[in-house]
Every structure is written in structure tokens, then in C-alpha cells.
Design a protein around this motif. Structure first.
Motif, PDB file in Angstrom:
ATOM      1  N   ASP A  89       7.258  11.605   1.056  1.00 36.74           N
ATOM      2  CA  ASP A  89       6.699  11.284   2.374  1.00 36.74           C
ATOM      3  C   ASP A  89       6.050  12.510   3.001  1.00 36.74           C
ATOM      4  N   SER A  90       6.687  13.655   2.856  1.00 38.56           N
ATOM      5  CA  SER A  90       6.159  14.889   3.433  1.00 38.56           C
ATOM      6  C   SER A  90       4.824  15.257   2.795  1.00 38.56           C
ATOM      7  N   ILE A  91       4.741  15.121   1.476  1.00 37.39           N
ATOM      8  CA  ILE A  91       3.502  15.445   0.764  1.00 37.39           C
ATOM      9  C   ILE A  91       2.383  14.482   1.144  1.00 37.39           C
ATOM     10  N   ARG A  92       2.731  13.215   1.307  1.00 32.42           N
ATOM     11  CA  ARG A  92       1.714  12.177   1.549  1.00 32.42           C
ATOM     12  C   ARG A  92       1.509  11.863   3.027  1.00 32.42           C
ATOM     13  N   ASN A  93       2.242  12.550   3.878  1.00 29.55           N
ATOM     14  CA  ASN A  93       2.148  12.302   5.320  1.00 29.55           C
ATOM     15  C   ASN A  93       2.461  10.841   5.638  1.00 29.55           C
ATOM     16  N   GLU A  94       3.565  10.379   5.082  1.00 28.08           N
ATOM     17  CA  GLU A  94       4.011   8.998   5.293  1.00 28.08           C
ATOM     18  C   GLU A  94       5.444   9.010   5.816  1.00 28.08           C
ATOM     19  N   GLU A  95       5.902   7.834   6.245  1.00 27.82           N
ATOM     20  CA  GLU A  95       7.281   7.699   6.710  1.00 27.82           C
ATOM     21  C   GLU A  95       7.781   6.321   6.312  1.00 27.82           C
ATOM     22  N   LEU A  96       8.734   6.297   5.416  1.00 23.09           N
ATOM     23  CA  LEU A  96       9.212   5.050   4.828  1.00 23.09           C
ATOM     24  C   LEU A  96       9.596   4.009   5.863  1.00 23.09           C
ATOM     25  N   LEU A  97      10.424   4.388   6.837  1.00 25.65           N
ATOM     26  CA  LEU A  97      10.980   3.384   7.753  1.00 25.65           C
ATOM     27  C   LEU A  97       9.950   2.801   8.697  1.00 25.65           C
ATOM     28  N   ARG A  98       8.818   3.445   8.856  1.00 25.35           N
ATOM     29  CA  ARG A  98       7.746   2.848   9.659  1.00 25.35           C
ATOM     30  C   ARG A  98       7.128   1.660   8.940  1.00 25.35           C
ATOM     31  N   VAL A  99       7.191   1.689   7.611  1.00 23.70           N
ATOM     32  CA  VAL A  99       6.565   0.631   6.789  1.00 23.70           C
ATOM     33  C   VAL A  99       7.603  -0.369   6.286  1.00 23.70           C
ATOM     34  N   ILE A 100       8.780   0.122   5.912  1.00 25.82           N
ATOM     35  CA  ILE A 100       9.829  -0.721   5.344  1.00 25.82           C
ATOM     36  C   ILE A 100      11.105  -0.520   6.181  1.00 25.82           C
ATOM     37  N   PRO A 101      11.118  -1.042   7.404  1.00 26.41           N
ATOM     38  CA  PRO A 101      12.219  -0.728   8.330  1.00 26.41           C
ATOM     39  C   PRO A 101      13.583  -1.266   7.883  1.00 26.41           C
TER      40      PRO A 101
ATOM     41  N   GLU B 150       0.827  -1.206   0.000  1.00 29.09           N
ATOM     42  CA  GLU B 150       0.000   0.000   0.000  1.00 29.09           C
ATOM     43  C   GLU B 150       0.863   1.259   0.000  1.00 29.09           C
ATOM     44  N   TYR B 151       2.047   1.192   0.587  1.00 28.81           N
ATOM     45  CA  TYR B 151       2.968   2.331   0.593  1.00 28.81           C
ATOM     46  C   TYR B 151       3.609   2.512  -0.785  1.00 28.81           C
ATOM     47  N   ILE B 152       4.126   1.427  -1.362  1.00 28.59           N
ATOM     48  CA  ILE B 152       4.837   1.519  -2.643  1.00 28.59           C
ATOM     49  C   ILE B 152       3.873   1.886  -3.766  1.00 28.59           C
ATOM     50  N   ARG B 153       2.671   1.323  -3.736  1.00 33.85           N
ATOM     51  CA  ARG B 153       1.650   1.615  -4.743  1.00 33.85           C
ATOM     52  C   ARG B 153       0.478   2.296  -4.042  1.00 33.85           C
ATOM     53  N   LYS B 154       0.653   3.600  -3.805  1.00 28.88           N
ATOM     54  CA  LYS B 154      -0.277   4.405  -3.024  1.00 28.88           C
ATOM     55  C   LYS B 154      -1.689   4.369  -3.603  1.00 28.88           C
ATOM     56  N   GLY B 155      -2.665   4.071  -2.741  1.00 29.66           N
ATOM     57  CA  GLY B 155      -4.051   3.951  -3.162  1.00 29.66           C
ATOM     58  C   GLY B 155      -4.527   2.516  -3.191  1.00 29.66           C
ATOM     59  N   THR B 156      -3.602   1.577  -3.054  1.00 32.25           N
ATOM     60  CA  THR B 156      -3.957   0.162  -3.010  1.00 32.25           C
ATOM     61  C   THR B 156      -4.641  -0.179  -1.690  1.00 32.25           C
ATOM     62  N   ASP B 157      -5.694  -0.958  -1.760  1.00 29.49           N
ATOM     63  CA  ASP B 157      -6.315  -1.572  -0.591  1.00 29.49           C
ATOM     64  C   ASP B 157      -5.995  -3.065  -0.688  1.00 29.49           C
ATOM     65  N   TRP B 158      -5.088  -3.521   0.165  1.00 29.78           N
ATOM     66  CA  TRP B 158      -4.579  -4.877  -0.005  1.00 29.78           C
ATOM     67  C   TRP B 158      -5.663  -5.936   0.149  1.00 29.78           C
ATOM     68  N   ALA B 159      -6.638  -5.700   1.019  1.00 28.04           N
ATOM     69  CA  ALA B 159      -7.724  -6.666   1.191  1.00 28.04           C
ATOM     70  C   ALA B 159      -8.527  -6.813  -0.095  1.00 28.04           C
ATOM     71  N   VAL B 160      -8.706  -5.726  -0.833  1.00 21.74           N
ATOM     72  CA  VAL B 160      -9.433  -5.772  -2.099  1.00 21.74           C
ATOM     73  C   VAL B 160      -8.644  -6.577  -3.133  1.00 21.74           C
ATOM     74  N   VAL B 161      -7.338  -6.367  -3.185  1.00 19.06           N
ATOM     75  CA  VAL B 161      -6.502  -7.114  -4.132  1.00 19.06           C
ATOM     76  C   VAL B 161      -6.618  -8.612  -3.878  1.00 19.06           C
ATOM     77  N   GLU B 162      -6.497  -9.018  -2.638  1.00 18.09           N
ATOM     78  CA  GLU B 162      -6.574 -10.448  -2.330  1.00 18.09           C
ATOM     79  C   GLU B 162      -7.952 -11.006  -2.671  1.00 18.09           C
ATOM     80  N   GLN B 163      -9.008 -10.234  -2.404  1.00 18.77           N
ATOM     81  CA  GLN B 163     -10.357 -10.718  -2.718  1.00 18.77           C
ATOM     82  C   GLN B 163     -10.550 -10.816  -4.226  1.00 18.77           C
ATOM     83  N   ASN B 164      -9.999  -9.860  -4.977  1.00 18.40           N
ATOM     84  CA  ASN B 164     -10.091  -9.940  -6.443  1.00 18.40           C
ATOM     85  C   ASN B 164      -9.445 -11.222  -6.962  1.00 18.40           C
ATOM     86  N   ARG B 165      -8.327 -11.600  -6.381  1.00 20.41           N
ATOM     87  CA  ARG B 165      -7.665 -12.828  -6.825  1.00 20.41           C
ATOM     88  C   ARG B 165      -8.516 -14.053  -6.485  1.00 20.41           C
TER      89      ARG B 165
END
Length: 419
Positions: free
Chosen positions: A401-413, A267-282
Motif C-alpha cells: 500500500d505504501s509503495i502504491r499509495n493505496e489503502e486496503l480498508l478504503r476499498v475493502i472495508p 482494480e485494487y486486487i489486480r492493479k492496472g485493471t480498468d473495470w469499465a474496459v473489462v465490462e465492455q470487452n465482455r
């Protein structure tokens, strides 16, 4: 049925070849059949010999020229001559680099799957048997390795990064042709010749043009046309039209899902992804059209390199794919996301992890597609030292990260190792 050999140069549709033709298709270091059967167009209109071509070397522009004019233009003529005389062309540099690391490049794949058209070298008719036109940049995601050219959702981020002057000269939605319907109108006559269509984007499963093509193929009962997809797999229908119901009707459909990582990483690398939806689609796809060839088609970058073997194995264990159902797309651009920016200590850790994964994979991968992908990734990573790009990686990451209010190392330590 003969087992498909992923890394083999054997033609998918064998034909009688002269010695010269056999050399071009299987031994040449420059020849590619694409310029005799295919043109590629970006959502912004720039035309290229294929989607792998270097962006600095367009062969025309679809907002200024027709496809036929580009086909017969001087850049395409020069490219064809280079390919026939073993002269490297800078537009093809990505395939050359991939081949040096052992990847089965787009050039080799083209010759393998379309080499039966080798006789067209003599007459060069304008008959596009392979389509890959990016009709627009319409997309619902903002992937880290992408940008506004291929994603309309990137527009606001790009405005914040580039400023008001950029905004004044760019619009949210781009389309390839001179008008919104121009590309379709030029392509429709080539339905008499088309054998294979590659749908990508933007996001093809959100595009009206995609469904217009499928409707016309169904109307004409052209179910033999091979359909290939690169999709983010977050949406599988448009206005009540389920793509699964279309796919059931065709003889050959291959779906490469652009999934780089699972869960929060994905979800971080491909912003806008809902991982639960992807798995259900499969899971839904397995119920409706299980015969369709589905595989993960991750873009292998510094962001997902450590996690990709875990993701691959987890989906196998969950029954969502087979071990062979993964095709590694090595990221070559933007350069600050390449895996070869890693310092040697981290590269050694990645190499061990990939080799451990390969020990699990090899005996279960009859296609050798996934196996070759991981093996070649090791070669690619170790071949070049691009650690000078680490500072650029962190600067670009912090900006976004600043624009999207994200922090890389919190998701990909694990990327703490790059500091």
C-alpha cells in the motif's frame, strides 16, 4: 448432447480400459496422466510436471535442458513411478490438499480430459498433446497475489521491496527458453500431436507467441485443437489482431477470466485493471463470438472472499454470464492471502454468506462447477486455522500500500474484521 458433469471422473473421450487403467484414472489417489503427455515451463525457465506443482520441486530447467531431456530426466521418471505405485509425491501436494476439501483438483481434471492417452504408459513417447508453456512474464497488471516471476509490471514494486541487490540480479522481462524463440522452435514439431493448449502468463493476449501459435493452427486448419485461456481480459487484441476473430474459427474455446472482484475492489486486487474496459470487452465478446465458453475464474483469497458472491450474482443479473459460469481457484500461495487466515468469527460470517449464495445458485448450476467451488471453499476455510498469518498479511499489505499509495480498508472495508 450429454450434459457435461463437472465433478465426475467419467472420461471426456471414452476408451476401452483394463481394470488397472480404470483404477488409475478414477480411483487412484496419486496417478495423474500429465507426466505422460505434458510439461509446464515458467517464464524463468523452471520446468514442472504441471502448473499446479509445488514450486520447490522443479523437474528441470528450460534454459539448461531441452524439453526432451527434461521429459526423460530422473525427476520425471521418479514422479511417474510414484504415481503408478500410490506413493504421494511432494510436487503434487496442492492437488492432494484440494481433494481433501472436495475440490475437483487439477489431477482429477487431467485424468478426466486426457485419460484417453492411458495407453501411452507402456511406451511413453515424447509427444506433448497438452501444452502449457509460459513463454514470458509479459503482463500489464500487478495483481496482489502475483509477483515478478509472472508479471513484468511487478518489477519496480519488487525493486522497492527487495532492494538494489535484487535489482542487480534480475531483469524486467523473462522468457522460458534458452533464447526468445527457443520454446516455439521446440514446440512446433508437436503440432502433429497437440490436442489442447492452455494459454496463461504473464498475460497471453499481449504475447506475440500466442498469436504465432494461433496463426500456425489456422494455416494448418487445426481447428479441432481445444484452446483454453486464463486471461486478465483487459486487452483483446494485439497490433490490430482481434482474438475474438480467431476464436470464431475454432471448434472449442474456453476463456477463464481472472476477475477477482468488481469495480474498485477488482482494480485494487489486480492493479492496472480498468473495470469499465473489462465490462465492455465482455459485451463486445458477446456480440462477436457468443458461442465461446466464457467464465469468471477468480482467485479466492481473503481479499475477495466476502465480495465474490455479490460479484458473481451481479454479472449474472446483468446478462454477462450464466450462474454456472464461475470456476473458483482457491488461493494456496502466498500463504498470507489464504482464506483460512480469518479468525473464526469472520469464517462463520463467510460461511453463512456462501451458504446463502449456494441456496440461490444450486438449482441454476447444471455443471455444478460453481456450486462445488463454493462448497469446497467452505471446507477448505474451516479445515485449518492459519490465524497466525494475519500479522504477515497486514505487514505485506501495508508495505505494498505504501509503495502504491493505496489503502486496503478504503476499498475493502470488511477486512477490518481481521484486526
Amino acid at each position: 448432447m450429454t450434459q457435461y458433469k463437472y465433478n465426475s471422473t467419467d472420461l471426456v473421450r471414452p476408451v476401452d480400459l483394463t481394470d488397472r487403467e480404470r483404477f488409475l484414472l478414477t480411483e487412484s489417489r496419486t496417478f495423474c496422466i500429465y507426466p505422460w503427455i505434458h510439461l509446464h515451463a515458467y517464464p524463468t525457465g523452471e520446468a514442472y510436471p504441471c502448473c499446479h506443482a509445488e514450486m520447490k520441486y522443479p523437474v528441470g530447467h528450460c534454459k539448461k535442458n531441452t524439453l526432451a531431456e527434461i521429459w526423460q530426466g530422473e525427476p520425471m521418471k521418479q514422479l511417474r513411478e510414484n504415481m503408478l505405485t500410490e506413493t504421494p509425491n511432494p510436487a503434487c501436494a496442492r492437488c492432494y490438499e484440494q481433494e481433501e476439501s472436495g475440490f475437483f483438483s487439477g489431477r482429477r481434471s487431467a485424468n478426466k480430459h486426457h485419460g484417453h492417452h492411458i495407453k501411452k504408459l507402456e511406451s511413453n513417447p515424447f509427444e506433448m498433446t497438452y501444452w502449457d508453456i509460459r513463454f514470458s512474464n509479459l503482463c500489464n497488471l500487478r495483481c496482489r497475489s502475483c509477483g515478478h516471476i509472472f508479471s513484468s509490471q511487478w518489477y519496480q514494486d519488487q525493486v522497492k521491496l527487495a532492494g538494489p541487490d535484487w535489482k542487480a540480479h534480475n531483469q524486467v522481462l523473462n522468457y522460458a527458453g534458452r533464447t526468445e524463440l527457443d520454446m516455439w522452435e521446440q514446440l512446433e514439431p508437436h503440432l502433429d500431436y497437440v490436442e489442447q493448449i492452455y494459454f496463461a502468463g504473464g498475460e497471453p493476449l499481449l504475447m506475440e507467441e500466442h498469436y504465432r501459435i494461433l496463426d500456425e493452427l489456422v494455416k494448418r486448419k487445426l481447428f479441432h485443437v481445444r484452446l483454453i485461456y486464463n486471461t486478465n481480459f483487459t486487452h483483446t487484441d494485439l497490433k490490430g489482431r482481434s482474438v475474438f476473430e480467431y476464436w470464431k474459427q475454432f471448434d472449442s474455446v474456453a476463456v477463464g477470466a481472472s476477475l477477482d472482484a468488481a469495480g474498485a475492489r477488482g482494480e485494487y486486487i489486480r492493479k492496472g485493471t480498468d473495470w469499465a474496459v473489462v465490462e465492455q470487452n465482455r459485451r463486445d465478446m458477446l456480440e462477436v463470438c457468443p458461442q465461446v465458453d466464457f467464465y469468471i475464474s477468480p482467485t479466492l483469497s481473503i481479499m475477495n472472499a466476502w465480495h465474490l458472491p455479490d460479484f458473481h450474482r451481479a454479472w449474472v443479473e446483468e446478462g454477462l454470464i450464466r450462474p454456472q459460469d464461475l470456476n473458483v481457484n482457491i488461493l494456496q500461495d502466498p500463504v498470507h492471502y489464504r482464506i483460512d487466515i480469518a479468525p473464526m468469527k469472520y469464517k462463520q460470517r463467510l460461511r453463512i454468506k456462501f451458504e446463502e449464495h449456494l441456496s440461490w445458485l444450486r438449482s441454476q448450476d447444471p455443471l455444478q462447477r460453481a456450486t462445488v467451488g463454493f462448497e469446497s471453499a467452505i471446507n477448505f476455510m474451516m479445515a485449518t486455522d492459519n490465524t497466525h498469518l494475519i500479522d504477515t498479511f497486514w505487514r505485506k499489505t501495508h508495505e505494498l500500500d505504501s509503495i502504491r499509495n493505496e489503502e486496503l480498508l478504503r476499498v475493502i472495508p470488511e477486512l477490518e474484521a481481521l484486526k
